[in-house]
Design an enzyme around this catalytic site. Structure first.
Site, PDB file in Angstrom:
ATOM      1  N   LEU A   1       0.861  -1.186   0.000  1.00 14.07           N
ATOM      2  CA  LEU A   1       0.000   0.000   0.000  1.00 14.07           C
ATOM      3  C   LEU A   1       0.894   1.232   0.000  1.00 14.07           C
ATOM      4  CD1 LEU A   1      -2.802  -0.714   2.647  1.00 14.07           C
ATOM      5  CD2 LEU A   1      -3.066  -0.516   0.177  1.00 14.07           C
ATOM      6  N   ASP A   2       0.489   2.246  -0.727  1.00 14.26           N
ATOM      7  CA  ASP A   2       1.196   3.525  -0.761  1.00 14.26           C
ATOM      8  C   ASP A   2       1.286   4.089   0.655  1.00 14.26           C
ATOM      9  OD1 ASP A   2       0.917   6.668  -0.996  1.00 14.26           O
ATOM     10  OD2 ASP A   2       1.777   5.953  -2.878  1.00 14.26           O
TER      11      ASP A   2
END
Length: 95
Positions: free
Chosen positions: A49-50
């Site tokens: 995930l960013d």
């Protein structure tokens, strides 16, 4: 029933804002390494995930890390907030 992280556990964790996926895995490792029998435990995640995103991350320990690829291909759902008419110099949150 006691959890055995060496035999393998599947953990569903909410990744905090500004943490990288690697930060979350390292946090789990650092907690587990405080227990003598988990000094050399494997920990991995089933998708990145960013850092600006929050949400569910699948983290596996021990022998369960061999199953990570089976979780990576599962369907995912993303929820976003959109502000029409708002801009940034690079058109993203990071600048």
């Amino acid at each position: 029933m006691a959890l055995n992280f060496a035999e393998g556990q599947l953990l569903l964790l909410n990744k905090p804002y500004l943490w990288t996926s690697f930060d979350l895995v390292n946090k789990v490792k650092s907690i587990l390494k405080k227990v003598p029998e988990y000094k050399k435990i494997k920990v991995g995640h089933a998708g990145t995930l960013d850092p600006l995103a929050t949400g569910l991350m699948i983290v596996c320990t021990g022998k369960k890390t061999k199953e990570i690829s089976s979780f990576s291909g599962l369907d995912k759902e993303y929820i976003a907030t959109i502000r029409f008419g708002s801009t940034t110099p690079s058109f993203d949150l990071e600048n």
